[in-house]
Design a protein around this motif. Structure first.
Motif, PDB file in Angstrom:
ATOM      1  N   ILE A 100      41.067  65.832  56.043  1.00 20.84           N
ATOM      2  CA  ILE A 100      40.382  66.282  55.051  1.00 20.84           C
ATOM      3  C   ILE A 100      41.397  66.373  53.528  1.00 20.84           C
ATOM      4  CG2 ILE A 100      40.820  68.398  53.048  1.00 20.84           C
ATOM      5  CD1 ILE A 100      40.426  70.737  55.707  1.00 20.84           C
ATOM      6  N   VAL A 101      41.384  65.673  53.300  1.00 21.83           N
ATOM      7  CA  VAL A 101      41.692  64.248  51.820  1.00 21.83           C
ATOM      8  C   VAL A 101      41.652  65.630  50.379  1.00 21.83           C
ATOM      9  CG1 VAL A 101      42.110  62.680  50.421  1.00 21.83           C
ATOM     10  CG2 VAL A 101      41.808  62.544  53.215  1.00 21.83           C
ATOM     11  N   SER A 102      42.436  66.096  49.446  1.00 28.19           N
ATOM     12  CA  SER A 102      42.383  66.789  48.155  1.00 28.19           C
ATOM     13  C   SER A 102      43.318  65.578  47.758  1.00 28.19           C
ATOM     14  CB  SER A 102      43.554  67.969  48.599  1.00 28.19           C
ATOM     15  OG  SER A 102      44.226  67.646  48.750  1.00 28.19           O
ATOM     16  N   ASP A 103      42.786  65.926  46.142  1.00 26.30           N
ATOM     17  CA  ASP A 103      43.503  65.017  45.013  1.00 26.30           C
ATOM     18  C   ASP A 103      44.443  65.705  44.137  1.00 26.30           C
ATOM     19  OD1 ASP A 103      41.882  67.210  43.138  1.00 26.30           O
ATOM     20  OD2 ASP A 103      40.643  65.936  42.794  1.00 26.30           O
ATOM     21  N   ALA A 104      44.960  65.137  43.420  1.00 26.91           N
ATOM     22  CA  ALA A 104      46.183  65.526  42.462  1.00 26.91           C
ATOM     23  C   ALA A 104      45.908  67.222  42.295  1.00 26.91           C
ATOM     24  CB  ALA A 104      46.009  64.630  41.064  1.00 26.91           C
ATOM     25  N   ASN A 105      44.720  67.012  41.730  1.00 25.13           N
ATOM     26  CA  ASN A 105      44.702  68.810  41.573  1.00 25.13           C
ATOM     27  C   ASN A 105      44.321  69.754  42.456  1.00 25.13           C
ATOM     28  OD1 ASN A 105      44.684  68.549  38.270  1.00 25.13           O
ATOM     29  ND2 ASN A 105      42.945  66.972  38.712  1.00 25.13           N
ATOM     30  N   GLU A 106      44.275  69.494  43.845  1.00 29.80           N
ATOM     31  CA  GLU A 106      43.675  70.259  45.023  1.00 29.80           C
ATOM     32  C   GLU A 106      42.583  70.274  45.180  1.00 29.80           C
ATOM     33  OE1 GLU A 106      46.319  73.848  46.458  1.00 29.80           O
ATOM     34  OE2 GLU A 106      47.366  73.868  44.616  1.00 29.80           O
TER      35      GLU A 106
ATOM     36  N   VAL B  21      38.329  66.130  48.302  1.00 21.52           N
ATOM     37  CA  VAL B  21      37.811  65.079  48.018  1.00 21.52           C
ATOM     38  C   VAL B  21      36.961  64.798  49.170  1.00 21.52           C
ATOM     39  CG1 VAL B  21      38.269  64.317  45.714  1.00 21.52           C
ATOM     40  CG2 VAL B  21      39.598  63.092  47.894  1.00 21.52           C
ATOM     41  N   LEU B  22      37.077  64.737  50.184  1.00 21.14           N
ATOM     42  CA  LEU B  22      36.871  63.900  51.921  1.00 21.14           C
ATOM     43  C   LEU B  22      36.626  64.934  53.220  1.00 21.14           C
ATOM     44  CD1 LEU B  22      37.687  61.269  53.452  1.00 21.14           C
ATOM     45  CD2 LEU B  22      37.508  63.116  54.929  1.00 21.14           C
ATOM     46  N   TRP B  23      35.830  65.592  53.338  1.00 18.79           N
ATOM     47  CA  TRP B  23      36.140  66.821  54.260  1.00 18.79           C
ATOM     48  C   TRP B  23      35.237  66.277  55.762  1.00 18.79           C
ATOM     49  CZ3 TRP B  23      37.586  71.891  54.141  1.00 18.79           C
ATOM     50  CH2 TRP B  23      37.195  72.938  54.874  1.00 18.79           C
TER      51      TRP B  23
ATOM     52  N   LEU C  11      33.400  70.002  49.106  1.00 25.63           N
ATOM     53  CA  LEU C  11      33.635  69.126  47.706  1.00 25.63           C
ATOM     54  C   LEU C  11      34.105  69.544  46.763  1.00 25.63           C
ATOM     55  CD1 LEU C  11      31.392  65.721  49.879  1.00 25.63           C
ATOM     56  CD2 LEU C  11      34.105  65.910  49.778  1.00 25.63           C
ATOM     57  N   GLY C  12      34.639  69.664  46.265  1.00 19.41           N
ATOM     58  CA  GLY C  12      34.998  69.372  45.026  1.00 19.41           C
ATOM     59  C   GLY C  12      35.506  70.675  44.993  1.00 19.41           C
ATOM     60  N   GLN C  13      35.421  72.190  45.618  1.00 15.60           N
ATOM     61  CA  GLN C  13      36.635  73.409  45.716  1.00 15.60           C
ATOM     62  C   GLN C  13      38.217  72.814  46.064  1.00 15.60           C
ATOM     63  OE1 GLN C  13      34.923  76.139  45.460  1.00 15.60           O
ATOM     64  NE2 GLN C  13      33.246  75.092  45.051  1.00 15.60           N
ATOM     65  N   THR C  14      38.830  73.571  45.921  1.00 14.91           N
ATOM     66  CA  THR C  14      40.407  73.685  45.950  1.00 14.91           C
ATOM     67  C   THR C  14      40.888  74.314  47.166  1.00 14.91           C
ATOM     68  OG1 THR C  14      41.257  75.555  45.589  1.00 14.91           O
ATOM     69  CG2 THR C  14      41.174  74.475  43.369  1.00 14.91           C
TER      70      THR C  14
ATOM     71  N   HIS D   3      51.309  53.695  42.501  1.00 16.39           N
ATOM     72  CA  HIS D   3      52.298  54.750  42.684  1.00 16.39           C
ATOM     73  C   HIS D   3      53.184  55.889  42.091  1.00 16.39           C
ATOM     74  CE1 HIS D   3      52.732  50.680  44.841  1.00 16.39           C
ATOM     75  NE2 HIS D   3      53.436  49.989  43.486  1.00 16.39           N
ATOM     76  N   GLN D   4      51.398  56.523  41.693  1.00 19.36           N
ATOM     77  CA  GLN D   4      50.884  57.647  41.591  1.00 19.36           C
ATOM     78  C   GLN D   4      50.897  58.406  42.730  1.00 19.36           C
ATOM     79  OE1 GLN D   4      53.740  58.404  38.540  1.00 19.36           O
ATOM     80  NE2 GLN D   4      54.097  56.764  38.601  1.00 19.36           N
ATOM     81  N   ALA D   5      51.947  59.576  42.750  1.00 27.80           N
ATOM     82  CA  ALA D   5      50.585  60.580  43.437  1.00 27.80           C
ATOM     83  C   ALA D   5      49.642  61.031  43.398  1.00 27.80           C
ATOM     84  CB  ALA D   5      51.893  61.900  44.043  1.00 27.80           C
ATOM     85  N   ASN D   6      48.954  60.780  44.181  1.00 31.85           N
ATOM     86  CA  ASN D   6      47.007  60.948  43.391  1.00 31.85           C
ATOM     87  C   ASN D   6      46.806  62.038  44.402  1.00 31.85           C
ATOM     88  OD1 ASN D   6      46.759  58.993  44.956  1.00 31.85           O
ATOM     89  ND2 ASN D   6      44.970  58.331  43.640  1.00 31.85           N
ATOM     90  N   GLY D   7      46.688  62.249  45.665  1.00 36.41           N
ATOM     91  CA  GLY D   7      46.588  63.422  46.280  1.00 36.41           C
ATOM     92  C   GLY D   7      47.014  63.104  47.518  1.00 36.41           C
ATOM     93  N   VAL D   8      46.313  63.835  48.660  1.00 35.80           N
ATOM     94  CA  VAL D   8      47.009  63.995  49.759  1.00 35.80           C
ATOM     95  C   VAL D   8      46.241  63.861  51.080  1.00 35.80           C
ATOM     96  CG1 VAL D   8      48.359  66.363  51.702  1.00 35.80           C
ATOM     97  CG2 VAL D   8      49.127  66.092  48.814  1.00 35.80           C
ATOM     98  N   ALA D   9      46.567  63.840  52.392  1.00 36.57           N
ATOM     99  CA  ALA D   9      45.429  64.006  53.489  1.00 36.57           C
ATOM    100  C   ALA D   9      46.323  64.622  54.110  1.00 36.57           C
ATOM    101  CB  ALA D   9      45.252  62.531  53.876  1.00 36.57           C
TER     102      ALA D   9
END
Length: 142
Positions: free
Chosen positions: A19-25, A28-30, A46-49, A108-114
């Motif tokens: 699962i990958v989420s963007d900077a706003n939780e 974006v990948l499931w 997708l698109g949910q927090t 180099h700005q954080a923009n998500g988490v895998a």
């Protein structure tokens, strides 16, 4: 060693949820294993927090930690294996184990988490039952 790997095929075929989420939780990948573990289809997720799978009682702490990681570009968990409860689509509680990695943009700005996630609900229940049996054997009723 240099090799050519079809990353889409890799994400689709692994047994663990990715699962990958963007900077706003926002998710974006499931991958298909996330669907198997959590019950939500890719279209539903997708698109949910991440609140979709974070139990209510952990949401505030999770969101605060996530926001801090996005601001600092670091996570205190590093490569640690985290074990926490999660929520299935049907409302049941899961026991999951996962690792996380920070994602960064070109500046180099954080923009998500895998996250790579494994369902350990059955193993956790078996371990708890075994601990109870051992405790009962060590402390028989008087």
């Amino acid at each position: 060693m240099k090799t050519s790997v079809d990353l889409h095929q890799l994400v689709e075929c692994v047994g663990d949820a990715i699962i990958v989420s963007d900077a706003n939780e926002k998710i974006v990948l499931w991958n298909p294993s996330a669907t198997r573990i959590f019950g939500y289809t890719e279209e539903e997720a997708l698109g949910q927090t991440l609140d979709l799978i974070v139990p209510e009682r952990q949401r505030q702490r999770h969101s605060e930690g996530y926001s801090k990681s996005m601001k600092t570009g670091t996570t205190r968990y590093g490569t640690s294996l985290l074990k926490v409860p999660a929520k299935h689509k049907d409302g049941s509680t899961l026991s999951i184990a996962f690792t996380v990695g920070m994602l960064f943009d070109d500046n180099h700005q954080a923009n998500g988490v895998a996250a790579i996630i494994r369902d350990e609900t059955v193993r956790f229940a078996e371990e708890r039952a075994l601990k109870k049996r051992i405790s009962d054997l060590e402390n028989p009723p008087a």
